[in-house]
Structures are given as structure tokens and as C-alpha cells.
Design an enzyme around this catalytic site. Structure first.
Site, PDB file in Angstrom:
ATOM      1  N   SER A 271       9.274  50.736  22.260  1.00 21.63           N
ATOM      2  CA  SER A 271       9.596  51.725  23.282  1.00 21.63           C
ATOM      3  C   SER A 271       8.639  51.582  24.454  1.00 21.63           C
ATOM      4  O   SER A 271       7.634  50.890  24.375  1.00 21.63           O
ATOM      5  CB  SER A 271       9.477  53.128  22.701  1.00 21.63           C
ATOM      6  N   LYS A 272       8.984  52.251  25.530  1.00 21.77           N
ATOM      7  CA  LYS A 272       8.177  52.237  26.731  1.00 21.77           C
ATOM      8  C   LYS A 272       6.732  52.630  26.428  1.00 21.77           C
ATOM      9  O   LYS A 272       5.792  52.055  26.952  1.00 21.77           O
ATOM     10  CB  LYS A 272       8.786  53.214  27.732  1.00 21.77           C
ATOM     11  N   ARG A 273       6.592  53.595  25.538  1.00 22.27           N
ATOM     12  CA  ARG A 273       5.261  54.082  25.181  1.00 22.27           C
ATOM     13  C   ARG A 273       4.378  52.995  24.558  1.00 22.27           C
ATOM     14  O   ARG A 273       3.168  52.991  24.733  1.00 22.27           O
ATOM     15  CB  ARG A 273       5.364  55.242  24.193  1.00 22.27           C
ATOM     16  N   GLY A 275       4.337  49.915  25.301  1.00 24.91           N
ATOM     17  CA  GLY A 275       3.803  49.102  26.384  1.00 24.91           C
ATOM     18  C   GLY A 275       2.592  49.785  27.005  1.00 24.91           C
ATOM     19  O   GLY A 275       1.548  49.173  27.210  1.00 24.91           O
TER      20      GLY A 275
END
Length: 532
Positions: A271-273, A275
RNA sequence: GGCCGGUUCGUCUAUCGGUUAGGACAGCCCCCUUUCACGGGGCAAAGACGGGUUCGAUUCCCGUACCGGCUACCA
């Protein structure tokens, strides 16, 4: 495996994103596999925007998707942006179409009206929740306890409808049937209908849910192969049944559910998190949330070449069976096959991603890299790179700059992993270093060396030819005269010219930066050393 | 909890029943390099477990374990 149903049917695939934010790795890979498959079979690649959830709609997300596709070089044949014979390609603009098919399903008894309010549903979930069944479904068992056209009398339903009572349309899942289909990646997959709930098909606002929209649009747009993430597998039986109920079985596309891209550490979907947490991009390009104003870094801005990005994505869950790992998009198109896509998810490995980029930088020619390198320098605040970037014709000055830029790129590209590295590796060719690593010279600095460098810059100053190997000869002659080993003097000279312990051969650097800069930098560092 | 899917070096993966289980990334060592890289060479590192089927299983089947996905009027 055969996946071309009828011989004369043109392959048509689609990518159907929701415009809810940045496009992440998994999304782009889904695009890529669609694209590769379509191009391999001479088919069309369609992009359809699934903006049926008005609450999640994000301004700018659609434009972002198309920018990303353009950067990756994955051009759609049909889309809201590119047009096409099956327009509109935005589901919000197709609203009336879905209602008609929902009605058809209700009329045929395959779907029904449900008048339950969100509160009713919430209450149902609480009321029927048990230890064995923590999430009760609106299914064959529970639908008899809810307010819908199955439990209400025909007269009541008619009245509710006439009053404009908010309602949804739900699919009526059969009690005990096996729905199976052949997935191009997984082979035969089957489900028992008793296990799947009565999914909402048409929402109270008249918009379809994904389930109805995907089937209707895939049919109407003559999609032959439907590829999507593995997270869709559980709802596949709903879609299969819908194809049947709508009477379109013969035209149903071949399905393939792509494996997920997982977090590098731990487990779960990337998920974006992750990254943010681990310090690498997850989105293809920078994405700025219009509400918070917060920007999430993208692979492009982090300094990845689009070719490398596409390459690394393709090899995440697919390979051609050989040891080859570096592919151009054309090579991918010829080598690709859906059967060779893995079933299992792959943990994303940023180190490997960096390797792909480095590999692509190494293989690219300086001419191919020039524009992007110039842009990188311009973005880093270096003056005079905009014209080089655009390669403005005519001006001799620009032409000369470009020749210089190409030379520099050739010298440093093997040392660059990300585009920004061109700046750290090559800035000293254009401007004097702002810092010199004198700490590395100091300990072994002597008056004798000082004398050597004074003589060296004087010799350089008066030299007529300015060419690397002559400079090296001069350097060696003087060091011999001073009874110093060249080895002891190379590092100080390097630090004087580049500022640190890195970079290509010192004399080549001296040749490129020219006499004046070379002499100036030597003097500058000599003065610094004198004051320490 | 239920349903579905998955499981080869730390990571990505090759293997279409018979291999010293191969490659790549990362790691370590050596060479090249009067810097940093590139490059070359090398080391270490894997079939989740238990049953079958078979002359022979990483490969086929079953079970277990573990991991993942789904379980919204989100996609």
C-alpha cells in the site's frame, strides 16, 4: 490452453480504474499485462473509468491516470480521452444503461428490490453476528428477514416504488449451485452460490455497483479477456451468473486474476503507506491529494526511467522462462503470455527495482539520456539546462552545451542508479564544488605537496594544449621532479577538482572543465589547506 | 468464523517425474581500478510438514500448517 473463443473475434481488453487517487504499482502492472496481451494478439486496449462511487471520486485522479499511462508508453486505443466507438467510457455517463439491465434482471426474477436502510443493514449485522459468523451476509438465509420485494407483498412493493422510497437492486443468488469457470492463470475455479451474498447491483442513487457495471460494460464494449487483481476472485461467481442471467454467456470474456504485489516486509498487499514507511515510491508518478495537499512521491520523480519501470513491473509475477530479465516493451509484447503469470503474490523488492533502473541507464546512450538528464539538472536549479533539454536548434552555444552534456553523461552514467545521481555525480563538471573533502587530504598534507601543487597549477596555467593525457604527463613529470609518488597526489588533485572521492578519471575531468576552472579549483583548495 | 487462492535460497524466480535444484537482486570474498563506480571471478543460501501414487517426486493427489484475498449501497 485456448483463450481465443472464436477465431474471428478481435481481442479487446480493458483497464478499469476508479479515479480515487494515485495509480500504484499493482494498478500499473494490471495495465501492463492488459496492454501486452492486447498488443501480442493484435487487439485493442481500452481504458474505462469506473467512477460509480461519487463519494470516493477525487478531482484530478482521472487526468493523473492518463498522464501515467502516457509516461509509461502504454497508449490506450479507446478511452474517454482517446475516444472510440463504444463511448462514453466513463461509467458515470452511462448511468441510464445500467438501470435498464437491472430492470431486466428484476423482471426475470434474477434480482429484487431491497428497501432496507443503512440502519437496517447495520442492525442486521449486529443482530445476527455470532462467534461462528462474525460477518453476517445479506444472503439466501437472511433475505427472508429483510424488507425487500421477496418478503413484501406485490402491492406493498408497488406502493413503495411509486412513493419513490430509496431502494437498491440485489442479485438473488441461487441456493445451492456450483459456479465454475476457467481462469487463464489458475485453471478451473469453482464456488458454491450458497457462500456468496446477494450483492447490490444498483445503488439507491441509481448508480450501478462495480458488479453490474463491469458485466454490462464488458459486454457492450465487446471485451474478450478480462484481467484484474486477485482481490476480485471472490466476486467472480456474481459476475459469471450475471453474464448468464443477462443471456450473454456466449460472449463472456476469458478471465484472469492477477497475483497481488505484497509488502517487502511482513505480509499483506503493498500500500501507499508501505512506501512512506520504507522510503520508496508506490505510485507511478507524484500524486498530490487535492484535499490535503499532500504529495506522494512517484517512480518518475524519484528518477526512474519509464522503460525500467515497465520492465521491473513486467517481471514481478511473470518471466519468459529464460534467464533474461531486461526487456524492452517490444520484447515484452512478443514474449508475454498469460499462462506464465504466477499464481502467488510477489513481495516488492525496491533494491531490485533500483537495479533495473541502473541497468536501463547503463544500456541507454548518452543521446537517449540527454533530455532527461538536462531536465534533472534544471530541476535541481542549475542554470542553462532548459535549452539543452529542448535541444533548441540553431544556436551554436546550445549545440556546444549539448556536446559537453553528452560527454559528461558518457563518463558518469555507469555510476548512476537514479536520474538524480547525474546531478550528484556530474555537478562538478558545470560548477565548482561547494564543499571540498579536505579532511581526506589534511592528515597526509605536507609542505612538499603544497609546493608540488603550486608548480602544477602554474604549469597547467601556461600549457598550450589542454588534453587529458598531456595533463597527466605534466602531472607525472612534476611529481617525479619533486620526488613524490603520483599515487599520493592523485587523491588530493581529485578532491580539488570534484570535491570528493568519486568520479571518472581526474585528467579527463580536468580536460572537460577546462584550464581556468582546473587552476581555480586547485588554488582554492590550496588556500583552504593553508588556513587549516 | 466462512469461502476462495497461494507456498523453491532473505527477495524475485527457472524446473513441463529422473538436474551436483539453475539465474537475478541483496550479502560476503577476490581481481580490475593511484577515487567512486562499471566489469570479471568466487562463496554462502531453497523445495513448509505429513501421507500417498510411482522404479523414481520440488513437480501429480490428499491432509495439516502457514501466508494472502474477500466477507460495504468501495472498487
Amino acid at each position: 490452453m485456448i483463450y481465443i473463443c472464436s477465431m474471428d473475434k478481435k481481442v479487446r481488453v480493458r483497464f478499469a480504474p476508479s479515479p480515487t487517487g494515485g495509480l500504484h504499482l499493482g494498478g500499473v502492472r494490471t495495465v501492463l499485462f492488459n496492454y501486452l496481451f492486447a498488443k501480442k494478439h493484435g487487439g485493442d486496449f481500452i481504458v474505462r473509468i469506473e467512477d460509480t462511487d461519487q463519494t470516493r471520486f477525487v478531482e484530478g485522479a482521472e487526468a493523473y491516470i492518463f498522464n501515467t499511462l502516457a509516461w509509461c508508453g502504454l497508449t490506450p486505443d479507446e478511452s474517454p480521452l482517446h475516444g472510440g466507438p463504444y463511448a462514453p467510457y466513463r461509467q458515470s455517463e452511462r448511468k441510464p444503461i445500467y438501470k435498464q439491465y437491472a430492470q431486466q434482471l428484476v423482471d426475470a426474477g434474477f434480482a429484487y428490490y431491497a428497501f432496507d436502510t443503512p440502519e437496517d443493514l447495520e442492525q442486521m449485522r449486529v443482530q445476527y453476528k455470532t462467534a461462528e459468523n462474525p460477518s453476517p451476509q445479506y444472503n439466501h438465509a437472511l433475505r427472508t428477514k429483510m424488507r425487500n420485494s421477496l418478503t413484501l407483498s406485490a402491492a406493498e412493493v408497488t406502493e413503495l416504488l411509486a412513493d419513490g422510497t430509496p431502494h437498491v437492486v440485489r442479485i438473488k443468488m441461487p441456493l445451492d449451485e456450483t459456479v465454475s469457470f476457467t481462469d487463464m492463470i489458475r485453471g478451473e475455479v469453482s464456488f458454491n452460490t450458497a457462500q456468496v451474498d446477494d450483492k447490490v447491483l444498483l445503488k439507491a442513487d441509481g448508480m450501478p455497483t462495480y458488479h453490474l457495471a463491469v458485466v454490462v460494460d464488458d459486454y457492450l464494449m465487446k471485451i474478450t479477456h478480462a484481467f484484474r487483481g486477485e482481490e476480485w476472485l471472490p466476486s467472480a461467481p456474481v459476475h459469471i451468473l450475471l453474464w448468464q442471467y443477462l443471456g450473454w454467456s456466449a460472449d463472456m470474456p476469458q478471465w484472469a486474476h492477477l497475483p497481488l504485489i505484497l509488502k517487502p516486509d511482513g505480509n499483506g498487499k503493498l500500500s501507499k503507506r508501505d512506501g512512506d514507511r520504507l522510503g520508496f515510491p508506490v505510485f507511478a508518478m507524484d500524486w498530490t491529494d487535492p484535499k490535503t495537499g499532500e504529495t506522494t512521491i512517484g517512480f518518475k520523480e524519484r528518477g526512474f526511467l519509464p522503460q525500467a519501470f515497465v520492465n521491473l513491473l513486467a517481471l514481478l509475477g511473470w518471466n519468459d522462462g529464460t534467464d533474461n530479465e531486461v526487456f524492452t516493451i517490444e520484447e515484452l509484447i512478443t514474449a508475454f503470455s498469460m499462462e506464465r503469470v504466477h499464481k502467488g503474490g510477489a513481495k516488492f523488492n525496491y533494491e531490485k527495482a533500483l537495479w533495473y533502473n541502473q541497468e536501463w541507464i547503463k544500456r541507454a546512450t548518452s543521446a537517449q539520456l540527454a533530455d532527461q538528464v538536462a531536465e534533472t539538472f534544471a530541476a535541481a536549479g542549475f542554470a542553462g539546462f532548459d535549452s539543452a533539454a529542448n535541444g533548441v536548434a540553431g544556436s551554436n552555444a546550445v549545440a556546444a552545451d549539448r556536446v559537453l552534456l553528452l560527454r559528461v553523461i558518457d563518463l558518469i552514467k555507469d555510476r548512476c542508479t537514479l536520474m538524480a545521481d547525474f546531478v550528484t555525480q556530474g555537478a562538478f563538471f558545470f560548477v565548482s564544488p561547494s564543499e571540498f573533502d579536505t579532511a581526506s587530504i589534511q592528515p597526509k598534507w605536507t609542505e612538499q605537496k603544497n609546493m608540488f601543487f603550486i608548480e602544477l597549477f602554474k604549469a597547467f596555467e601556461s600549457s598550450i594544449v589542454w588534453e587529458a593525457h598531456d595533463l597527466e604527463n605534466t602531472f607525472k613529470e612534476i611529481s617525479a621532479a619533486h620526488h613524490l609518488k603520483p599515487g599520493e597526489l592523485m587523491l588530493p588533485l581529485r578532491i580539488m577538482l570534484v570535491g570528493g572521492k568519486f568520479g571518472p578519471g581526474v585528467f579527463e575531468i580536468a580536460e572537460i572543465i577546462g584550464k581556468q576552472a582546473t587552476v581555480n579549483r586547485i588554488q582554492k583548495v590550496l588556500r583552504i589547506l593553508e588556513h587549516q
